[in-house]
Design a protein around this motif. Structure first.
Motif, PDB file in Angstrom:
ATOM      1  N   LYS A  41       0.763  -1.330   0.025  1.00  0.00           N
ATOM      2  CA  LYS A  41       0.044  -0.146  -0.069  1.00  0.00           C
ATOM      3  C   LYS A  41       0.949   1.269   0.070  1.00  0.00           C
ATOM      4  O   LYS A  41       0.800   2.228  -0.927  1.00  0.00           O
ATOM      5  CB  LYS A  41      -0.851  -0.185   1.061  1.00  0.00           C
ATOM      6  N   LYS A  44       2.609   1.719  -3.380  1.00  0.00           N
ATOM      7  CA  LYS A  44       1.737   2.198  -4.276  1.00  0.00           C
ATOM      8  C   LYS A  44       1.523   3.736  -4.327  1.00  0.00           C
ATOM      9  O   LYS A  44       1.557   4.498  -5.338  1.00  0.00           O
ATOM     10  CB  LYS A  44       0.254   1.528  -4.427  1.00  0.00           C
ATOM     11  N   GLN A  45       1.561   4.252  -3.027  1.00  0.00           N
ATOM     12  CA  GLN A  45       1.290   5.652  -2.648  1.00  0.00           C
ATOM     13  C   GLN A  45       2.432   6.322  -3.197  1.00  0.00           C
ATOM     14  O   GLN A  45       2.588   7.496  -3.598  1.00  0.00           O
ATOM     15  CB  GLN A  45       0.980   5.862  -1.310  1.00  0.00           C
ATOM     16  N   LYS A  49       0.802   5.088  -7.915  1.00  0.00           N
ATOM     17  CA  LYS A  49      -0.261   4.138  -8.553  1.00  0.00           C
ATOM     18  C   LYS A  49      -1.335   3.930  -8.005  1.00  0.00           C
ATOM     19  O   LYS A  49      -2.173   2.893  -8.336  1.00  0.00           O
ATOM     20  CB  LYS A  49       0.427   2.764  -8.495  1.00  0.00           C
ATOM     21  N   THR A  50      -1.969   4.648  -7.078  1.00  0.00           N
ATOM     22  CA  THR A  50      -3.306   4.647  -6.518  1.00  0.00           C
ATOM     23  C   THR A  50      -4.293   5.348  -7.598  1.00  0.00           C
ATOM     24  O   THR A  50      -3.823   5.906  -8.165  1.00  0.00           O
ATOM     25  CB  THR A  50      -3.441   5.336  -5.164  1.00  0.00           C
ATOM     26  N   LEU A  51      -5.351   4.652  -7.421  1.00  0.00           N
ATOM     27  CA  LEU A  51      -6.393   5.317  -8.120  1.00  0.00           C
ATOM     28  C   LEU A  51      -6.633   7.002  -8.461  1.00  0.00           C
ATOM     29  O   LEU A  51      -6.560   7.500  -9.595  1.00  0.00           O
ATOM     30  CB  LEU A  51      -7.662   4.711  -8.051  1.00  0.00           C
ATOM     31  N   GLN A  53      -4.336   9.099  -7.663  1.00  0.00           N
ATOM     32  CA  GLN A  53      -3.166   9.544  -8.222  1.00  0.00           C
ATOM     33  C   GLN A  53      -2.995   9.316  -9.797  1.00  0.00           C
ATOM     34  O   GLN A  53      -2.823  10.123 -10.631  1.00  0.00           O
ATOM     35  CB  GLN A  53      -1.853   9.038  -7.831  1.00  0.00           C
ATOM     36  N   ARG A  54      -3.529   8.152 -10.197  1.00  0.00           N
ATOM     37  CA  ARG A  54      -3.454   7.792 -11.654  1.00  0.00           C
ATOM     38  C   ARG A  54      -4.565   8.596 -12.386  1.00  0.00           C
ATOM     39  O   ARG A  54      -4.432   9.289 -13.501  1.00  0.00           O
ATOM     40  CB  ARG A  54      -3.913   6.445 -11.964  1.00  0.00           C
TER      41      ARG A  54
END
Length: 77
Positions: A41, A44-45, A49-51, A53-54
């Motif tokens: 987790k 990803k942050q 790559k978190t939703l 952020q993308r």
């Protein structure tokens, strides 16, 4: 650190590099193997790559394309 966790991290280059940049995670995984989910987790942050952020990055790319298209349209006129 458990050998299974170590081999998993070797296969996941993104996690391996994240641990290299944040050595406190190596210590945390050595003490508690169940924290691998928390590591994923945080990784990803860190890498964006978190939703949310993308989505933000995609929105910025769309704005850039619109700006380029408007500049190209203004240049032709």
């Amino acid at each position: 650190m458990e050998p299974e966790i170590y081999y998993y991290l070797e296969r996941r280059n993104d996690l391996w590099h994240f641990i290299r940049k944040n050595p406190e995670w190596y210590r945390q995984l050595s003490r508690n193997d169940e924290s691998i989910a928390e590591l994923q987790k945080e990784s990803k942050q860190y890498y964006g790559k978190t939703l949310p952020q993308r989505l933000e990055k995609t929105q910025q790319n769309i704005q850039l394309i619109r700006m380029i298209m408007s500049m190209a349209g203004a240049y032709r006129d």
